[in-house]
Design a protein around this motif. Structure first.
Motif, mmCIF file in Angstrom:
data_model
loop_
_atom_site.group_PDB
_atom_site.id
_atom_site.type_symbol
_atom_site.label_atom_id
_atom_site.label_comp_id
_atom_site.label_asym_id
_atom_site.label_seq_id
_atom_site.Cartn_x
_atom_site.Cartn_y
_atom_site.Cartn_z
ATOM 1 N N ILE A 106 19.658 -9.145 15.806
ATOM 2 C CA ILE A 106 18.923 -8.038 15.186
ATOM 3 C C ILE A 106 17.431 -8.181 15.438
ATOM 4 O O ILE A 106 16.721 -7.193 15.675
ATOM 5 C CB ILE A 106 19.241 -7.974 13.681
ATOM 6 C CG1 ILE A 106 20.700 -7.562 13.473
ATOM 7 C CG2 ILE A 106 18.307 -7.002 12.958
ATOM 8 C CD1 ILE A 106 21.194 -7.730 12.053
ATOM 9 N N ASN A 107 16.925 -9.396 15.402
ATOM 10 C CA ASN A 107 15.487 -9.613 15.613
ATOM 11 C C ASN A 107 15.022 -9.197 17.007
ATOM 12 O O ASN A 107 13.833 -8.935 17.209
ATOM 13 C CB ASN A 107 15.129 -11.075 15.356
ATOM 14 C CG ASN A 107 15.141 -11.417 13.880
ATOM 15 O OD1 ASN A 107 15.057 -10.538 13.026
ATOM 16 N ND2 ASN A 107 15.252 -12.697 13.573
ATOM 17 N N THR A 108 15.937 -9.139 17.961
ATOM 18 C CA THR A 108 15.540 -8.704 19.305
ATOM 19 C C THR A 108 15.224 -7.213 19.345
ATOM 20 O O THR A 108 14.626 -6.732 20.316
ATOM 21 C CB THR A 108 16.650 -8.999 20.332
ATOM 22 O OG1 THR A 108 17.820 -8.213 20.031
ATOM 23 C CG2 THR A 108 17.013 -10.469 20.330
ATOM 24 N N ASN A 163 19.880 -5.123 6.846
ATOM 25 C CA ASN A 163 18.807 -5.199 7.837
ATOM 26 C C ASN A 163 18.626 -3.819 8.457
ATOM 27 O O ASN A 163 19.598 -3.203 8.917
ATOM 28 C CB ASN A 163 19.145 -6.208 8.932
ATOM 29 C CG ASN A 163 18.905 -7.644 8.506
ATOM 30 O OD1 ASN A 163 18.407 -8.454 9.282
ATOM 31 N ND2 ASN A 163 19.252 -7.993 7.279
ATOM 32 N N ALA A 215 21.393 -12.428 12.718
ATOM 33 C CA ALA A 215 19.949 -12.365 12.519
ATOM 34 C C ALA A 215 19.212 -12.478 13.850
ATOM 35 O O ALA A 215 18.241 -11.746 14.110
ATOM 36 C CB ALA A 215 19.503 -13.464 11.559
ATOM 37 N N GLU A 216 19.663 -13.382 14.700
ATOM 38 C CA GLU A 216 19.028 -13.573 16.006
ATOM 39 C C GLU A 216 19.120 -12.307 16.846
ATOM 40 O O GLU A 216 18.135 -11.883 17.482
ATOM 41 C CB GLU A 216 19.700 -14.739 16.726
ATOM 42 C CG GLU A 216 19.127 -15.057 18.086
ATOM 43 C CD GLU A 216 19.842 -16.224 18.752
ATOM 44 O OE1 GLU A 216 19.584 -16.452 19.961
ATOM 45 O OE2 GLU A 216 20.652 -16.894 18.090
ATOM 46 N N THR A 269 16.417 -1.601 11.280
ATOM 47 C CA THR A 269 15.501 -1.624 12.422
ATOM 48 C C THR A 269 15.067 -0.199 12.754
ATOM 49 O O THR A 269 15.712 0.774 12.376
ATOM 50 C CB THR A 269 16.169 -2.271 13.648
ATOM 51 O OG1 THR A 269 17.397 -1.566 13.948
ATOM 52 C CG2 THR A 269 16.487 -3.728 13.390
ATOM 53 N N SER A 318 11.005 -6.206 14.410
ATOM 54 C CA SER A 318 10.976 -6.804 13.084
ATOM 55 C C SER A 318 11.740 -5.927 12.095
ATOM 56 O O SER A 318 11.335 -4.792 11.822
ATOM 57 C CB SER A 318 9.523 -6.970 12.615
ATOM 58 O OG SER A 318 9.479 -7.525 11.320
ATOM 59 N N PRO A 319 12.841 -6.424 11.541
ATOM 60 C CA PRO A 319 13.648 -5.582 10.646
ATOM 61 C C PRO A 319 13.152 -5.641 9.206
ATOM 62 O O PRO A 319 12.485 -6.592 8.797
ATOM 63 C CB PRO A 319 15.037 -6.203 10.762
ATOM 64 C CG PRO A 319 14.766 -7.651 11.003
ATOM 65 C CD PRO A 319 13.487 -7.715 11.805
ATOM 66 N N HIS A 320 13.476 -4.613 8.447
ATOM 67 C CA HIS A 320 13.349 -4.669 6.999
ATOM 68 C C HIS A 320 14.580 -5.405 6.495
ATOM 69 O O HIS A 320 15.711 -4.981 6.742
ATOM 70 C CB HIS A 320 13.299 -3.260 6.407
ATOM 71 C CG HIS A 320 11.998 -2.566 6.633
ATOM 72 N ND1 HIS A 320 11.264 -2.010 5.612
ATOM 73 C CD2 HIS A 320 11.282 -2.338 7.764
ATOM 74 C CE1 HIS A 320 10.160 -1.469 6.098
ATOM 75 N NE2 HIS A 320 10.154 -1.647 7.408
ATOM 76 N N LYS A 321 14.376 -6.510 5.791
ATOM 77 C CA LYS A 321 15.476 -7.335 5.304
ATOM 78 C C LYS A 321 15.594 -7.173 3.788
ATOM 79 O O LYS A 321 14.676 -7.549 3.049
ATOM 80 C CB LYS A 321 15.256 -8.808 5.664
ATOM 81 C CG LYS A 321 15.319 -9.095 7.164
ATOM 82 C CD LYS A 321 15.045 -10.571 7.438
ATOM 83 C CE LYS A 321 15.209 -10.914 8.903
ATOM 84 N NZ LYS A 321 16.624 -10.909 9.314
ATOM 85 N N THR A 374 23.938 -9.139 22.988
ATOM 86 C CA THR A 374 22.642 -9.813 23.027
ATOM 87 C C THR A 374 22.766 -11.279 23.428
ATOM 88 O O THR A 374 21.954 -11.800 24.202
ATOM 89 C CB THR A 374 21.953 -9.711 21.659
ATOM 90 O OG1 THR A 374 21.845 -8.339 21.282
ATOM 91 C CG2 THR A 374 20.568 -10.331 21.690
#
Length: 251
Positions: free
Chosen positions: A125-127, A177, A122-123, A179, A130-133, A60
């Motif tokens: 995964i956010n791509t 996290n 985190a950056e 997704t 929206s993840p469940h954290k 990523t």
């Protein structure tokens, strides 16, 4: 309401060594983490992440992997002191038999590059959406088992979901996290939090309960404890205007 504060001055630590360590299994990484915590008095940070997470970060963010070959699990350790600790760190690492590969940095630019492998999680995964954290803490004896098993726990609820695990190895704090799950689908949250509690862990670590985890507070606190929380809250805030709807579940 802050009623008192204590200030502690920490001396500067200009000498710093950052290392990324590769392992063939979660168990060996966790065992190494607790060995390093005991052996390095100037240990500043000790982070855990998995091969799948590192691959996502590199893909990523356009980074080159730290090693020629992929591994199952990784630790990132930073040691900082007022003295040169390079030789001390090298000696300790040589005593850990489970390490398969090592990357070491002492200059600021290279240290920042190694930290990017962990901080970029985190950056990256956010791509994916929206993840469940879910921020949980596990006791030492259950940490490796939780990390290895929780993706299967998630798959039992939502087979198409992806689970990304990283966190602070020194205190058992795991950032789970997930997704590929709808934001309002809390079934996966319920299963993961119940599994962490069943292993003797906490449903929350550094991020607290807040509003999102109020329904699961009973997994870690008894009815008597929650009632005591409520009485203290009522005594200090009888009108219910200080940070309402946080921590305590509805009566």
């Amino acid at each position: 309401m802050v009623t008192a504060a204590r200030l502690r001055l920490v001396p500067p630590t200009p000498e710093s060594v950052v290392t990324v360590l590769a392992f063939s299994s979660t168990t060996s990484a966790v065992e190494a983490a607790f060995l390093l915590r005991r052996s390095l008095p100037d240990l500043l940070s000790l982070e855990f992440f998995q091969g799948s997470g590192l691959e996502l970060v590199c893909r990523t963010l356009g980074l080159s992997p730290p090693f020629a070959h992929a591994h199952t699990a990784y630790l990132l350790a930073e040691v900082a002191s007022q003295r040169d600790v390079t030789a001390e760190v090298a000696e300790v690492l040589e005593s850990v038999p489970w390490i398969q590969d090592v990357a070491v940095a002492t200059d600021p630019t290279r240290r920042a590059q190694l930290w990017r492998y962990r901080d970029g999680h985190a950056e990256a995964i956010n791509t994916l959406g929206s993840p469940h954290k879910l921020d949980v803490t596990l006791p030492t004896a259950a940490l490796a088992a939780f990390i290895d098993r929780v993706p299967g726990v998630v798959a039992e609820v939502t087979p198409h979901a992806a689970t990304w695990l990283f966190g602070h190895a020194a205190d058992g704090n795991v950032h789970v996290n997930i997704t590929g799950v709808a934001p309002d689908d809390l079934d996966v949250d319920d299963r993961v939090l119940r599994y962490a509690a069943a292993l003797g862990g906490s449903i929350s670590a550094e991020h607290g309960i807040g509003t999102a985890k109020r329904p699961w507070l009973h997994l870690n606190r008894s009815e008597a404890e929650i009632a005591a929380f409520r009485r203290i809250k009522g005594a200090l805030d009888p009108a219910g205007i200080l940070n309402p709807h946080v921590l305590l579940p509805p009566p």
